[in-house]
Write an enzyme that holds these catalytic residues in place. Sequence first.
Site, short mmCIF file in Angstrom:
data_model
loop_
_atom_site.label_atom_id
_atom_site.label_comp_id
_atom_site.label_asym_id
_atom_site.label_seq_id
_atom_site.Cartn_x
_atom_site.Cartn_y
_atom_site.Cartn_z
N GLU A 368 0.82 -1.22 0.00
CA GLU A 368 0.00 0.00 0.00
C GLU A 368 0.85 1.26 0.00
O GLU A 368 0.50 2.24 -0.65
CB GLU A 368 -0.93 0.00 1.21
CG GLU A 368 -1.94 1.11 1.23
CD GLU A 368 -3.05 0.95 0.20
OE1 GLU A 368 -3.93 1.83 0.13
OE2 GLU A 368 -3.05 -0.05 -0.55
N GLU A 389 -4.93 -1.53 -9.71
CA GLU A 389 -4.35 -0.44 -10.49
C GLU A 389 -3.20 -0.88 -11.40
O GLU A 389 -3.08 -0.40 -12.53
CB GLU A 389 -3.91 0.70 -9.58
CG GLU A 389 -5.05 1.56 -9.05
CD GLU A 389 -5.86 0.91 -7.96
OE1 GLU A 389 -6.99 1.36 -7.69
OE2 GLU A 389 -5.36 -0.08 -7.35
#
Length: 572
Positions: A368, A389
């Site tokens: 993250e 993504e």
Amino acid sequence: MFPPRNYSASCFLLSLLLLSTFTLSLSQSHSAAKKKRMREKVRQMFYHAYDNYMTHAFPHDELKPLTKSFTDSLSELGNLKLEHLPRDYSGSALTLIESLSSLVIMGNNTEFERAVLWLSENLTFDVDARINLFECNIRVLGGLVSAHLLASDPSKKLFQGAYNNQLLVLAEDLGKRFLPAFNTPTGLPYAWINLKYGVMENETTETSTSGCGSLILEMGALSKLTGDPRYESAALRALRKLWSMQSSLKLFGTTLDVATGQWIEYSSGIGAGVDSFYEYLLKAHILFGKEDFWRMFHSSYIAVQKYFRHGPWYHEADMRTGRATYWQLTSLQAFWPGLQVLMGDIFAANSSHREFFHVWKRFGVLPERYLLDHQMLHPTEKYYPLRPELAESTFYLYQATKDPWYIEVGESIVNSLNLYTKVEGGFASVKDVTTMQLEDHQHSFFLAETCKYLYLLFDDSFMLGSNYIFTTEGHPLPVLNTWHEELPEAYIPTNWTIMKRQAAANRVSAMSLQECPAMTLNSGQHIESCCHISDARSDHRCLTDEDCGVDATTCRRRSCSMAGYCGLWIFI
């Protein structure tokens, strides 16, 4: 290699040609077989996640794959003590809604029709539940609007019987429940709203840039479909107010107050809190054809490249001074190369994408948050919640270049997901990428985006013959002439989404040949980089050559002229 003395030159050349053709044919056959194999792997991933959700969690929102139970995450985010949820509340079938367009893309019309009929007969939004406006917009409203457009497309033939706009009825009901959130002095919407009662007493006025600036696609599409201008008008008013709050450097902060219109957090970047704001400016231009959206995006993109970019990386900076604040990679930033592909800056997209993939390979998944200045993981944000993504940007770059290297990237992502996150009850988020300890949560976007983009990477037949843009939650919206004041020339049916398969089959790796990827577009069109600004323009100033970067269509370095404008270095 030389021909034998008694071997004619013409026969020798013919034999070379035949050998070359045979080799190319083998290569194409191998590539097609790999893509077919990987497509089936992704299909199995999707149905492993979907079937477990339907078995153990439906009609609740999301699956908890380790315990084979459920969470009503859409409402629980705003009701941590669950004091505002009815006793008989059973969720909003969030994962089912998010899976609708994925079912269509994978060719499962029967399950799509069954899902639509269940939703039309059972789903209600008349519940005492406080929800996040942004999340509900991109996931639920976006999922319903996209699925309606697919269901009502006669060429898709998704229904055996008649489709009576059931999904649009649900979407309009939800859209009406959004409108009270926009009743603020600024027109910027509250981040939280109760679906049944509107804005709660003493509701927080703090929200994010994404929360205010990433509503126009879904709400604009809803207005186009219903003929009711209120949804588009509300989203557009919020977007324009947000635009008026930009700094003198044309940068935006991360958080703000909807009542006062003042910034709360001045540090900004292209990651969490801001990411989809930039994305929706460009995609709104594509979907609705308004030049205002393009001008806003163009200006913002130049500012991002000038103040956030550091080589292939993007750090964060103070919107007032442009000074760097946080040197970090966040997993949400990985959408940026895909956005760059949409407007033609493929060289820059390719450069950043490779760095994100390098981090993926290092840890097995994408953490993250990674501290670039210390070359280490963030101490508390080591998780990977099955985010899409990197797969999204890989899909876009392959569509634009047909470089087979991106197929290898996709294969690596698929293998990692199956190795580290697949469990008996579905796919679990990674709690700590250093230990690969798992967390009991399968987010709905794993089915809406991660599996979808990976599937489209290996099989893009869904897009042939049509133009689509994908929302920030991966829901496809068709680009329609009737929605445009004037259809942008770049998006009439010769654009990047409609690839010539026979031309793609002959492509070699642009990366391995060190060729400019933008020169290998299958469409044959000359697509200019958005960042390429000639000296004749007066809306962008530079201080050094580093501000100007590389032209995406020629791969030539651009220099900063004595007058302070970017131009190409000319090589003879």
